[in-house]
Design an enzyme around this catalytic site. Structure first.
Site, mmCIF file in Angstrom:
data_model
loop_
_atom_site.group_PDB
_atom_site.id
_atom_site.type_symbol
_atom_site.label_atom_id
_atom_site.label_comp_id
_atom_site.label_asym_id
_atom_site.label_seq_id
_atom_site.Cartn_x
_atom_site.Cartn_y
_atom_site.Cartn_z
ATOM 1 C CD GLU A 105 29.312 49.322 81.495
ATOM 2 O OE1 GLU A 105 30.401 49.946 82.075
ATOM 3 O OE2 GLU A 105 29.430 48.285 80.765
ATOM 4 C CD GLU A 150 33.250 49.888 74.269
ATOM 5 O OE1 GLU A 150 32.873 50.063 73.337
ATOM 6 O OE2 GLU A 150 34.601 49.899 74.761
#
Length: 344
Positions: A168, A310
């Site tokens: 994310e 991420e």
């Protein structure tokens, strides 16, 4: 909205067959440690004693959060879209690690406050240009939350492989994740709130104060989807939907750090059997992640002091999944190698 049904992976006969296959490899019993448990888990997910990983994919969901207006982040909201541009240019940590491990990477605009246009490598599933400020009103409407879940489910239905890693990007999303943890795991806010992208101690105190006020404002909210709509983000909701669909399709789920795990908290409240399909990549250094993992009964594979998000932890853990299925597939048995099983 129909939440997909998820079947537990428990199968006593298959579990016994997997243990026998693992124990018959040319090694002392249990000597490959966590890899043995991982091989068994993947075998149960795939319903075979010869599991294999095909076309692993990493999904990085991006979204903005209205709560950043309360000063809860060390970075401005613009960093969300700037980092998405970095992903698309191939220059972020997750790009490096995905390339290194031969993993397909999809970047999904779930709700970034920016117009990217049509771009190679970007999957546009934007719900809106960021959520509302949940200090004053719910972050999403019930309809927006449901649409986020549905779009996450649809993304996974189109994936070809059997391993999905989750990541994310979203300035302010550790604040949303802390609120979800507090409400869904019933833990004190002080145990849920951390530094996020690098807040100093006084910033963490402000973040906690904002959350204390916001959770009082929405004190009556308790049902999982209502909690998600009130405090979550478009990227968190879309991840939760993608996780539910991935488990329903009997894919392996690679769970990253604090924010990804908060999405899983929601999914697990809706379908508890989803946890059978989850491999927890790592324990991050974000305050609260260890407690969240303990709440879920999870044992992370790695502890590297990561707190980037991420999906970096998911990418780093992927080689361990390959190692688990490869030793089960390729390692000789005592019989085939003519190695004695008798002690002297």
């Amino acid at each position: 909205m129909l939440i997909p049904a998820i079947s537990p992976t428990a199968d006593e006969a298959l579990a016994l067959a997997l243990v026998q296959a693992i124990d018959n490899k040319t090694k002392p019993l249990g000597s490959l440690g966590r890899l043995e448990a991982l091989a068994k888990q993947i075998g149960l997910i795939q319903r075979t004693t010869q599991p294999a990983l095909t076309e692993p994919a990493l999904l990085v969901f991006a979204g903005d959060h209205g709560i950043v207006a309360e000063g809860v982040s060390a970075y401005p909201q613009e960093v969300t879209w700037q980092m998405v541009e970095n992903f698309l240019a191939g220059g972020a940590a997750i790009n490096v690690l995905a390339r290194q491990n031969g993993c397909a990477l999809q970047v999904i605009d779930a709700g970034v406050n920016h117009d990217f246009g049509t771009r190679p490598g970007l999957v546009d599933r934007k719900i809106a240009r960021g959520t509302r400020n949940f200090a004053h009103e719910p972050a999403m409407t019930a309809e927006e939350c449901a649409l986020s879940l549905e779009r996450g489910m649809a993304l996974v239905r189109d994936l070809p492989g059997n391993v999905v890693g989750f990541g994310e990007m979203g300035i302010g999303n550790t604040t949303a994740a802390a609120a979800l943890m507090h409400k869904l795991a019933n833990m004190p806010l002080a145990e849920c709130v951390g530094a996020g992208t690098g807040l100093p101690p006084e910033g963490v105190q402000r973040k906690q104060a904002v959350l204390e006020s916001a959770t009082r404002t929405h004190a009556q909210v308790s049902e999982p989807l209502a909690v998600l709509a009130t405090f979550g983000g478009f990227e968190i909701a879309m991840m939760a939907g993608a996780m539910l669909q991935a488990a329903a399709l009997r894919k392996v789920l690679l769970i990253d750090g604090f924010i990804v795990t908060s999405a899983l908290l929601v999914a697990a409240r809706l379908q508890p059997a989803i946890l059978d399909y989850c491999v927890f990549a790592h324990c991050s250094d974000e305050q609260g992640h260890r407690r969240m993992l303990d709440y879920l009964g999870a044992q992370p594979l790695l502890q590297l002091g990561l707190r980037l998000g991420e999906g970096t932890g998911s990418a780093l853990a992927l080689p361990l999944l390959h190692a688990a299925v490869n030793f089960l597939d390729q390692m000789a048995t005592f019989g085939s190698a003519q190695v004695s099983t008798q002690s002297a």
